[in-house]
Design a protein around this motif. Sequence first.
Motif, mmCIF file in Angstrom:
data_model
loop_
_atom_site.group_PDB
_atom_site.id
_atom_site.type_symbol
_atom_site.label_atom_id
_atom_site.label_comp_id
_atom_site.label_asym_id
_atom_site.label_seq_id
_atom_site.Cartn_x
_atom_site.Cartn_y
_atom_site.Cartn_z
ATOM 1 N N ASP A 43 -31.554 -17.951 -14.955
ATOM 2 C CA ASP A 43 -30.757 -16.741 -14.778
ATOM 3 C C ASP A 43 -29.365 -17.093 -14.251
ATOM 4 O O ASP A 43 -29.179 -17.308 -13.068
ATOM 5 N N SER A 47 -26.886 -15.171 -14.042
ATOM 6 C CA SER A 47 -26.190 -14.050 -13.410
ATOM 7 C C SER A 47 -25.992 -14.281 -11.915
ATOM 8 O O SER A 47 -25.120 -13.685 -11.305
ATOM 9 N N TRP A 48 -26.785 -15.151 -11.296
ATOM 10 C CA TRP A 48 -26.577 -15.471 -9.885
ATOM 11 C C TRP A 48 -25.315 -16.309 -9.713
ATOM 12 O O TRP A 48 -24.653 -16.227 -8.686
ATOM 13 N N GLU A 81 -22.484 -16.612 -11.921
ATOM 14 C CA GLU A 81 -21.192 -16.151 -12.422
ATOM 15 C C GLU A 81 -20.325 -15.462 -11.380
ATOM 16 O O GLU A 81 -19.164 -15.842 -11.219
ATOM 17 N N SER A 109 -29.704 -21.602 -9.925
ATOM 18 C CA SER A 109 -29.184 -21.259 -11.246
ATOM 19 C C SER A 109 -28.786 -22.523 -11.993
ATOM 20 O O SER A 109 -28.446 -23.537 -11.380
#
Length: 88
Positions: A8, A10-11, A13, A54
């Motif tokens: 994932d 998204s952690w 970015e 991540s």
Amino acid sequence: MPALGSSDNSWAEPGEWTLAAAGAVGQAVAVPVPGQPFEPAGDLPVRPWWRDVSLPLDREWPVPEITPEAASRDDDLDLVGEARPRMS
């Protein structure tokens, strides 16, 4: 720290983009671990914790550019949206 799913991104970015933007203008930034308290007047949490959970991101982040025009503006906002005092 709990496993958050290594696939994932998204952690990563928001944190990477924030660090890049802050570094471009020489601004310190706090990156607290979600759910962990910190005192803004104390030591800022600066360790990029998301890199532990991540996959690495392979990209350049857009960062602000400090131009001579922007650096010389008197009407710009300072921290916390307070207007800077005008210089005479």
